[in-house]
Every structure is written in C-alpha cells, then in structure tokens.
Design a protein around this motif. Sequence first.
Motif: not given
Length: 351
Positions: A121-138
């Motif tokens: 339900r949230d995936l499309a919205r989540w993908k569009a937001i800038p990520k502030v970590s060093d890669g996945v789980g960083g």
Amino acid sequence: MSLPSRPLAEPPAAAPAPGSGRPSGRPTRRGLLTAGAAGAALFGLAACGSGSTSGSGSGSGAKSAKSSGTRTVDTAKGPVKVPASPKRVVAINDFPMSAMFDLGLTPAGVFDAGEEYVPQRDLARWKAIPKVSDGVGGAIQVEKVAELKPDLIIGIDAQTTVPYDQFTALAPTVLLPFSKSKAPWRDMSDQTAAVLGVPDALAGLKKRYADRAAAIRKAHAAVLARTRWDLLQGGFDAGNWWLYGHGSPIGGILADAGAVFATGSARLAVQQSVSYELVTGKLADADAIFYYTTNDGKPANLGPKLFAQKSFQQLAATKADHLYGSIYFLPGGYEDAIAALGDFEKALTAL
C-alpha cells in the motif's frame, strides 16, 4: 518495524529491541514501510496551528508555546523547541515514518531498510522519497540529511550510529523514547503526532483498531478458544530464528483480538533468539504459527531456511498447514496494526 527491525537485514544482536526485527543500535524499525510523491520532498501540516500547545499525554508532546512559530516538546533528550508547523521533516527511523504515513504526510527524507519490507500500500510513495542512509540498511548519512534542508528531524532514542549533535546542528531534532515503550507502534505513533502538532489526528485509526479487534474476538470466538499460537521471525544469523512472546508488539495485537498462545510464546515476555536445535522444544504444542513475511508473502529474513529444517517440517502446525504469514508482523503504526489484525482474521477464517 524498529532499530532492530520493523527487518532489518543484517545479523541481529543477542538482545534485540522490543518490536524490532533488527538488532538495537540500528536506525530502523523493521524494514521499511512507506512513501510519498516523487517530487514531494516537503509536506504541509495543514492541521498544525502555529500556536498549538496540546500534547498527546504519552510522554512526548507539546508542552507550551514559546512563540507564534514554535512549540516546546518533551523528548528523550529533554525539552526541544520545534517549528509549530514544520514543512520539511526528515524521519531517520521507521516508526516516525510510519506515523507520518498514517497521518497522510510525506517526509522530506527517510531511512532505507529495503523495499521488500514496505507494505504494497505504501511502496510507490516510499520509492519516491529521498533516502538518507548509506544504501539499504546502512548508516544515516548526515550529508544527505543536510541536502534536504529539514526544519525538523525525528528519530528514536535507540539510534546510536550518528552523534545527536550532528543532527541538531542541522535542525531541531526529536528522539522519541523508544527504549521505554512496550508497544512502540502505538507509542511512537502517538508521540510523533504530538510532536507534529496534531495529537488527536490518529483518533479515527485508534477506533478502527479497537473495533476490528473486538469484532474478531466476537466473530471467531470458537476458533480462538481451541487454537494455541506461536509467533516467529526467520532471524538474521545462521542457525537461529526469533521466537516472539505474548508481551511483544505483535503478541499484544493478537491478544487484543483474543489469541491464546502455545507454550513457547506464552512463556516468553518479548522475544528471543533460538537455535534450530530447539525448534521442536519451543514449537511442538502450537496448533498454528503466525510469522513475518516480506511484501511478496514469503517468509522474511532467513525464514526459508528455518522452514526447510526437518524438525520444522515435522511440527504439528506445519503438517496441518497451519502456518500464516504477515508483513505487518513488526508493525510501525496503527495502519500496520490494523492490517496485522486483518491477516490474523484470515488465518482464523482458514482454521
């Protein structure tokens, strides 16, 4: 979802934080949950009055208005002055992120724990937001946070990867008291709403949750009375899985709906890492098992390896095909908790 989570993807510490799927010390709740519109790095809190002074009463809320443009809120680090109507909020943990999605708000930036842990339900919205970590789980990258020019940063007190003063140098920073909470999905949601100046905005979701739990108890009373449940997650380190107890966040949610637990989960307060050798000893008397999945419905983390164990295959619950999964096993907020109830009701209907 959860520091040690809502999934997280690396080996867990010996004593994971409550309700997380990950080891404590990580900046995520469990995996990921959400999102917003592609170009929307900012959001408007229309419901936040510039002079709002109300609090949530849950330990982290507005105390008093110091001026027409700010409020002072209680945090794990003491009183912090925050904008009365923040426009660019960076959520450096999954719990405040989930709360913001439940409130219909879009963070300017979020931590990235992996899209497989984000509900569809949230995936499309989540993908569009800038990520502030060093890669996945960083680790959280302060430079990435700075680039988003936040006017407010929200996280939890269990985060240790970045010194607090590096965040406060960028914007007012609120760390919620996760470590004192037994139901982070509820408490962190309530406290995030209070910090954002909308302490009553989750009232509708709270009622939906209570009504859904009550309806399940009534409609499925016979099945609930004859079924004993164990709760588990695949884990992150080889040869081990996680057993969840009656006092864990997911245990509390299922208990609200009338679940009765088998010996393993009934004797455990929160959660613990268990070796494969103890599968039979811990799960033998379970009539059914409720477990954590990714958003494609598959057992999360090292779940497939656990399920492939001969001892797991010989369990009474496995032989009866009474294994029921949910991506909402590590809830980040009210919508997740309501969805977990929905998955639990599907299991009860199947039984």
